[in-house]
Structure formats: structure tokens, C-alpha cells
Design a protein around this motif. Structure first.
Motif, short mmCIF file in Angstrom:
data_model
loop_
_atom_site.label_atom_id
_atom_site.label_comp_id
_atom_site.label_asym_id
_atom_site.label_seq_id
_atom_site.Cartn_x
_atom_site.Cartn_y
_atom_site.Cartn_z
N LEU A 186 0.82 -1.21 0.00
CA LEU A 186 0.00 0.00 0.00
C LEU A 186 0.86 1.26 0.00
CD1 LEU A 186 -2.88 -0.96 2.47
CD2 LEU A 186 -2.94 -0.92 -0.03
N GLN A 187 1.96 1.21 0.73
CA GLN A 187 2.88 2.36 0.73
C GLN A 187 3.44 2.61 -0.67
OE1 GLN A 187 5.53 1.21 4.06
NE2 GLN A 187 5.04 3.21 4.94
N GLU A 188 3.77 1.52 -1.36
CA GLU A 188 4.29 1.67 -2.71
C GLU A 188 3.22 2.24 -3.64
OE1 GLU A 188 6.73 -0.85 -6.12
OE2 GLU A 188 6.37 -1.73 -4.15
N HIS A 189 1.98 1.81 -3.43
CA HIS A 189 0.87 2.35 -4.23
C HIS A 189 0.73 3.86 -4.02
CE1 HIS A 189 -3.16 2.33 -6.14
NE2 HIS A 189 -3.42 3.26 -5.24
N VAL A 190 0.82 4.29 -2.77
CA VAL A 190 0.71 5.71 -2.45
C VAL A 190 1.84 6.50 -3.10
CG1 VAL A 190 0.84 7.40 -0.56
CG2 VAL A 190 -0.58 5.35 -0.31
N ARG A 191 3.05 5.97 -3.02
CA ARG A 191 4.20 6.64 -3.64
C ARG A 191 4.03 6.74 -5.16
NH1 ARG A 191 7.24 3.58 0.23
NH2 ARG A 191 7.59 1.95 -1.34
N ASN A 192 3.59 5.65 -5.76
CA ASN A 192 3.40 5.64 -7.22
C ASN A 192 2.33 6.65 -7.65
OD1 ASN A 192 5.29 3.65 -7.47
ND2 ASN A 192 3.83 1.98 -7.74
N ALA A 193 1.24 6.71 -6.89
CA ALA A 193 0.15 7.64 -7.22
C ALA A 193 0.64 9.08 -7.16
CB ALA A 193 -1.02 7.43 -6.27
N LYS A 194 1.44 9.39 -6.15
CA LYS A 194 1.97 10.74 -6.01
C LYS A 194 2.93 11.07 -7.15
CE LYS A 194 4.34 13.83 -2.77
NZ LYS A 194 4.94 13.97 -1.42
N GLN A 195 3.78 10.13 -7.49
CA GLN A 195 4.75 10.35 -8.57
C GLN A 195 4.06 10.59 -9.91
OE1 GLN A 195 7.58 7.18 -9.04
NE2 GLN A 195 8.70 8.21 -10.67
N ILE A 196 3.04 9.79 -10.20
CA ILE A 196 2.30 9.94 -11.45
C ILE A 196 1.63 11.30 -11.52
CG2 ILE A 196 0.30 9.10 -12.76
CD1 ILE A 196 1.02 6.27 -11.72
N CYS A 197 1.03 11.71 -10.42
CA CYS A 197 0.35 13.01 -10.37
C CYS A 197 1.34 14.15 -10.56
CB CYS A 197 -0.39 13.16 -9.04
SG CYS A 197 -1.21 14.76 -8.83
N GLU A 198 2.44 14.11 -9.83
CA GLU A 198 3.42 15.20 -9.90
C GLU A 198 4.06 15.28 -11.29
OE1 GLU A 198 6.07 14.48 -6.65
OE2 GLU A 198 4.80 15.58 -5.23
N THR A 199 4.31 14.13 -11.90
CA THR A 199 4.88 14.13 -13.25
C THR A 199 3.92 14.75 -14.24
OG1 THR A 199 6.17 12.13 -12.79
CG2 THR A 199 5.78 12.67 -15.10
N SER A 200 2.64 14.40 -14.12
CA SER A 200 1.63 14.96 -15.01
C SER A 200 1.51 16.47 -14.84
CB SER A 200 0.28 14.29 -14.74
OG SER A 200 -0.72 14.80 -15.59
N CYS A 201 1.55 16.93 -13.60
CA CYS A 201 1.42 18.37 -13.33
C CYS A 201 2.65 19.15 -13.83
CB CYS A 201 1.22 18.62 -11.84
SG CYS A 201 -0.40 18.08 -11.22
N GLN A 202 3.82 18.54 -13.70
CA GLN A 202 5.05 19.20 -14.15
C GLN A 202 5.13 19.31 -15.66
OE1 GLN A 202 8.13 16.86 -12.33
NE2 GLN A 202 7.70 17.61 -10.26
N ASN A 203 4.53 18.34 -16.35
CA ASN A 203 4.63 18.30 -17.81
C ASN A 203 3.50 19.02 -18.53
OD1 ASN A 203 6.95 16.76 -17.55
ND2 ASN A 203 5.89 14.81 -17.78
N ASN A 204 2.59 19.63 -17.76
CA ASN A 204 1.46 20.31 -18.39
C ASN A 204 1.23 21.68 -17.75
OD1 ASN A 204 -0.03 18.27 -20.27
ND2 ASN A 204 0.48 17.09 -18.44
N ASN A 205 0.85 22.64 -18.59
CA ASN A 205 0.53 23.97 -18.10
C ASN A 205 -0.97 24.16 -17.90
OD1 ASN A 205 3.23 24.90 -18.14
ND2 ASN A 205 3.10 25.26 -20.35
#
Length: 256
Positions: A186-205
Motif C-alpha cells: 500500500l505504501q508503494e501504491h501511495v508513492r506511485n500515485a503521487k509520482q504519477i500526479c506530480e509528473t503529469s502536473c510538471q509536464n502540463n501547463n
């Protein structure tokens, strides 16, 4: 017939409408037929009805099917035939969009309730469970549809696909792993979800795209919280507060 998944939002009166329907279901002489009628010819305005030939599968319909499964109704041959037609349409629709987990869940519920599993290829049914494993009812359906003897390989496959919440649910129900190991997943799931979100936000305006990414992470984190609660993992989980704080943080970013 074309089927469409349309997840409705809660509106005033929905809960009372659902209660009325469930009462009618329990009192009906043919609840299996009643549920099909509601799905195919909805008269209760839980969501918009879009066109003459569009069946909407949403949370309220899934809830009806779950309640029907609890009743274990007698299924008449003519009703089973009608359910099979709906299941075939659902399956055809799923080929285009396997991300609609409610549509897949509805399909699996139909198979279980109306005794339709022999009308479909077993391996194809098993593959669909990977898309709905995070739903609590999926564990029960897995057993009722006759796949319990394949659960170890199934969970291993979920972990390989990084479907950690589903893996935890099935592992808890079938006692496949130590709870500390499940918490790690579950901890890995939480980390992955955060990483995916942050990557998407960084790559889009685009604020709209960023908000959608945040909404997906929020939904993912809420799924983790439900899993923790459903399986009594609270004593083992030390990051509950972190998850809740992260949800508040994401909501605070909305629109920016």
C-alpha cells in the motif's frame, strides 16, 4: 444496443430513491427481472438517460446488482436469456474501454447472479478481474465464479502489474501474506500515485489537466483508505494521517 458507462454524482434525494428501490426489490415476486428492467429501462432519475438505446451502468446499478446477489433469487429461463443479452452487450463494449471498471464489475455480477459463466470463455473472465480487483465485491465474485484455486497466481500477477490495492484485498481474504508485507504494498501504491500526479502536473501547463491528475490521485488514495478500513489494517498502518493530509493538500491545489 450500445452501452455507456456514466458515473453519476450524488444529488439530493438519491439515497431515499435507492432505499425505495431496494424495498421494492425485496418485496418483488421476481427481483431478478425487476433489476434487469431498472437497468434496461430506467425510470428512476439517478442519472441522465441518454437516448433510446443507451443503457447507463453506474454506481447505483452496481449497488442494485450487489443487493440482488445477496438475495440469491431464483432465475427464470426467460430472465436468464435477457441477462445474457445484456452481458454480451457489456462485453462487446468493454473491448473498446477496459478502464471502465464499473462496466466490468457489472458484467461479472451478471455472470454470478444469473448463472452465465458457462456462456463465456473462462480465461477471458479471469483476465477481467485485474481491472476490478480494487473493488471489495470482486473478492467475493472471484470465489463464486469458481476461480479460488487460481488466487495465488492471480495475486502475483496483480503485483507485477502494480495493482497493489487489489493484491492487498485478495491477499487479506485468502491469507496469502503477512500484514506487514501488505502495508508495504500500500505504501508503494501511495508513492506511485503521487509520482504519477506530480509528473503529469510538471509536464502540463493546463489547469484542467493538472486538476484531473490530482483528482485521480485523490481517488487512488481514498481507495487505499477504504482498503485499510475494510481489512482492519489500521494498527499496522502508520501513514493514515499522511494520506489524509495529502488529500487535503491536493484539494487545496485545485484550480491552480
Amino acid at each position: 444496443m450500445r452501452l455507456q458507462l456514466d458515473k453519476c454524482e450524488k444529488i439530493d434525494g438519491v439515497e431515499s430513491l435507492c432505499s425505495d428501490v431496494l424495498v421494492n426489490l425485496l418485496e418483488s415476486s421476481d427481483p431478478a427481472k425487476l433489476v434487469l428492467d431498472i437497468i434496461l429501462n430506467p425510470t428512476i432519475p439517478l442519472c441522465d438517460w441518454k437516448g433510446d438505446n443507451v443503457v447507463i451502468i453506474n454506481d447505483s446499478r452496481i449497488n442494485l446488482l450487489e443487493q440482488l446477489m445477496r438475495i440469491s433469487p431464483n432465475i427464470k429461463p426467460c430472465v436468464r436469456e435477457e441477462a445474457l443479452k445484456l452481458a454480451l452487450d457489456l462485453k462487446a463494449n468493454m473491448k473498446e474501454n477496459t478502464e471502465n471498471s464499473l462496466a466490468i464489475l457489472g458484467f461479472l455480477l451478471l455472470l454470478s447472479i444469473y448463472g452465465l459463466v458457462t456462456s463465456f470463455i473462462e480465461d477471458e473472465i479471469l483476465e477481467l478481474f485485474a481491472f476490478v480487483a480494487h473493488h471489495r465485491i470482486a473478492v467475493e465474485l472471484f470465489r463464486t465464479l469458481g476461480f479460488a484455486n487460481k488466487v495465488s497466481d492471480f495475486v502475483e500477477n496483480l503485483i507485477k502489474k502494480k495493482e497493489f490495492v487489489g493484491a492487498v484485498r485478495f491477499s487479506c481474504e485468502y491469507n496469502l501474506a503477512d500484514k506487514n508485507q501488505l502495508v508495504d504494498l500500500l505504501q508503494e501504491h501511495v508513492r506511485n500515485a503521487k509520482q504519477i500526479c506530480e509528473t503529469s502536473c510538471q509536464n502540463n501547463n493546463s489547469n484542467e489537466i493538472k486538476d484531473k491528475a490530482r483528482d485521480r490521485e485523490i481517488a487512488s488514495l481514498k481507495t487505499v483508505l477504504r482498503c485499510i478500513s475494510d481489512h482492519g489494517l489500521e494498527p499496522k498502518v502508520l501513514f493514515n494521517k499522511e494520506i489524509k493530509y495529502r488529500i487535503l493538500e491536493l484539494k487545496g491545489y485545485q484550480g491552480s
